[in-house]
Write a protein that holds these residues in place. Sequence first.
Motif, PDB file in Angstrom:
ATOM      1  N   LEU A 211       0.857  -1.178   0.000  1.00 41.16           N
ATOM      2  CA  LEU A 211       0.000   0.000   0.000  1.00 41.16           C
ATOM      3  C   LEU A 211       0.899   1.236   0.000  1.00 41.16           C
ATOM      4  O   LEU A 211       1.886   1.274   0.738  1.00 41.16           O
ATOM      5  CB  LEU A 211      -0.897   0.011   1.245  1.00 41.16           C
ATOM      6  N   PRO A 212       0.583   2.236  -0.791  1.00 41.88           N
ATOM      7  CA  PRO A 212       1.431   3.432  -0.839  1.00 41.88           C
ATOM      8  C   PRO A 212       1.590   4.088   0.532  1.00 41.88           C
ATOM      9  O   PRO A 212       0.606   4.269   1.257  1.00 41.88           O
ATOM     10  CB  PRO A 212       0.680   4.357  -1.809  1.00 41.88           C
ATOM     11  N   ASP A 213       2.818   4.406   0.887  1.00 41.47           N
ATOM     12  CA  ASP A 213       3.129   5.104   2.138  1.00 41.47           C
ATOM     13  C   ASP A 213       2.745   4.308   3.380  1.00 41.47           C
ATOM     14  O   ASP A 213       2.481   4.889   4.441  1.00 41.47           O
ATOM     15  CB  ASP A 213       2.454   6.481   2.185  1.00 41.47           C
ATOM     16  N   VAL A 214       2.707   2.988   3.245  1.00 41.89           N
ATOM     17  CA  VAL A 214       2.497   2.112   4.397  1.00 41.89           C
ATOM     18  C   VAL A 214       3.697   1.189   4.498  1.00 41.89           C
ATOM     19  O   VAL A 214       4.064   0.527   3.525  1.00 41.89           O
ATOM     20  CB  VAL A 214       1.204   1.277   4.278  1.00 41.89           C
ATOM     21  N   TRP A 215       4.300   1.114   5.672  1.00 42.59           N
ATOM     22  CA  TRP A 215       5.506   0.316   5.882  1.00 42.59           C
ATOM     23  C   TRP A 215       5.228  -0.749   6.932  1.00 42.59           C
ATOM     24  O   TRP A 215       4.878  -0.437   8.067  1.00 42.59           O
ATOM     25  CB  TRP A 215       6.671   1.215   6.317  1.00 42.59           C
ATOM     26  N   PHE A 216       5.378  -2.006   6.551  1.00 41.47           N
ATOM     27  CA  PHE A 216       5.116  -3.127   7.451  1.00 41.47           C
ATOM     28  C   PHE A 216       6.431  -3.588   8.077  1.00 41.47           C
ATOM     29  O   PHE A 216       7.392  -3.889   7.360  1.00 41.47           O
ATOM     30  CB  PHE A 216       4.454  -4.279   6.694  1.00 41.47           C
TER      31      PHE A 216
END
Length: 310
Positions: A125-130
């Motif tokens: 997802l854009p601009d989501v960091w897991f």
Amino acid sequence: CSARSPGCHHSQPRSTHLHHRGSIDHLQTKQMAPSVVALLAQVEALKQDLVHADERLALNEVLAVQSQDGNPPPMVIRTDHGLCNRLKAVLSHWQIAKAQGRQLVVVWRPDDQCNGDFLECFKPLPDVWFVREPPSWNLEPEVVNTTHPDVGIAAEIESYANLLPTASIKAAVAARVLASGSFVAVHVRRTDLPVFMGPAFAEHGQTTDTAFMAFLDRHAAHNVHIATCCSHTHGRFSEMYEHRLADVERPTFSIEQLRQTPLSEAVVDLFVCAASEHFMGSRGSSFSETIGYLRTHNRKERVARATDLK
């Protein structure tokens, strides 16, 4: 989606590289051709190395953005419970973060309730960091397992349009849907749900096998897809409706686990059920609820395609 909290994880990163190196040394000392099992173990170790490397790179990028003047700090959350509770938390908090011009860091730790990572099954997802461990500047992020209170139901349903499977998951879904022809699907939730919801639910609120069978019998002209993480349940329904099942490989169950199938199998079930002609889910299950949201988007796509053909 059980209410049990995941076990405590220490903050030091696991050295999967060292474990992998040891596996190779062991094979070399044996001076024999590696077995298929050993090769698969090495591949899995390499995959884990890549996952951890991706996490470190993602977190470094977030830290770099945070250090720039004028940028608001990222929102950080930690998810728990089962897959679909985590998805609700991620997608809704992502909307809030975007509205605030912030990135989102998601601490996602696989455990017995959700036995895999988001990026194993879904596109980024854009601009989501897991990540698996919280960043040093936020060691105790908020633990969330449901929708952000500021996100309404319409916006929540709309957010599932961004939930896209990886290429391998998409191929598996397409193969099953093609093999199934015109089909209906059921999600029969068992294992921990009756325990989590309590004896009254198990006695009076749980969707019964009889209700599922009545649904399948009512759509006797259709083939059947059975989604469940319970080996016993899958075996029972498969035996009763064997002549209506698609000729595809059946799920592999690990009956000693809370989640008896791999996370990838569960995600395939989500999208296959969403593609069915008719669907019946389990009362009280967020997994069934998620299928309903995905089916909403499928209906929108069908209407759009029909409009384009006019």
